[in-house]
Structure formats: structure tokens, C-alpha cells
Scaffold this motif. Structure first.
Motif: not given
Length: 135
Positions: A21-38
Motif C-alpha cells: 500500500a505504501i508503494g502504491y501511495v508513493i507511486a500515486g503521489i508521483i503520478c499526481c505531480v504531472l497533470i497528464v498522469t493524474i
């Protein structure tokens, strides 16, 4: 049955769920940095909620999913899906070494369809009158 699911979920959180879960959350935060990958970040957050508490829940196909989810799933498989699948298989092999770990290994294998195709699916409580996700 509810008590068994609770016990299995608690054991899962200790053995593998928290790290996943922590890994998925970190990946989600990284993806949300860019608008295209939200959208990919939101999918990662959904997968984190499934990874933290998998027993008593299942993946079902969303009947309203369209072609957009297929395109996003193809991109997801190329970028992250295969790596996540390999990670879930490796975790399942490691968990299946002991008798108590066999249900945990099954839970890790149960997450492979959502790791491969997170778009166009939804995670629901088991026992709902819907057909489970199929390949």
C-alpha cells in the motif's frame, strides 16, 4: 466469516499489505505531480486501498467502461503493469512458503488483474450480486 476476514486482513497488513500500500501511495503521489498522469495516480490510490485490505473484496468489471479505459490500460501495462505483476508473483512465492502464508499468497495473486488493468474495473465487497472480473 467476518471474523476470519478480519484476522486474515490483519495478518496480511503485517506481512505484505502495508508495504504494498505504501508503494502504491508513493507511486500515486508521483503520478499526481504531472497533470497528464493524474488518472494513473488515482488508479494507484485505488490499488493501495485494495492492497491494504484485500480479504472480503474483489475486482469486477465496470459495465460502463469504454474505449478510454482500454487505451489507459494499454499504457499502464507498458509502463507499470508488468513490473507490478512480477512483484505480486514474487511476493506470492515468498508468502506461500509457510502454511499460514498460503492465503496471503492467494491474496497477492488476486491483485494481479488490478495491477495489469486498473481502468474499467472497480473493487467491491465480496458477496455482491455481480460477476467477478475475468480475463
Amino acid at each position: 466469516m467476518a471474523l476470519l476476514r478480519l484476522v486474515l486482513n490483519v495478518i496480511w497488513v503485517v506481512l505484505a499489505g502495508l508495504e504494498l500500500a505504501i508503494g502504491y501511495v508513493i507511486a500515486g503521489i508521483i503520478c499526481c505531480v504531472l497533470i497528464v498522469t493524474i488518472p494513473f495516480g488515482i488508479a494507484s490510490f485505488r490499488m493501495a486501498s485494495y492492497a491494504i485490505w484485500p480479504f472480503g473484496r474483489e475486482l469486477v468489471r465496470d459495465p460502463d467502461a469504454g474505449g478510454g479505459s482500454t487505451v489507459l490500460n494499454v499504457i499502464w501495462v507498458i509502463v507499470a503493469g508488468w513490473w507490478l505483476t512480477i512483484g505480486h508473483i514474487a511476493a506470492a512465492i515468498a508468502l506461500a512458503v509457510t502454511i499460514i502464508g498460503i492465503p496471503m499468497a492467494w491474496a497477492s495473486l488476486k491483485m494481479i488483474p488490478v495491477a495489469l488493468a486498473p481502468f474499467g474495473n472497480e473493487i467491491v465487497r465480496s458477496g455482491r450480486p455481480r460477476e467477478p472480473w475475468q480475463f
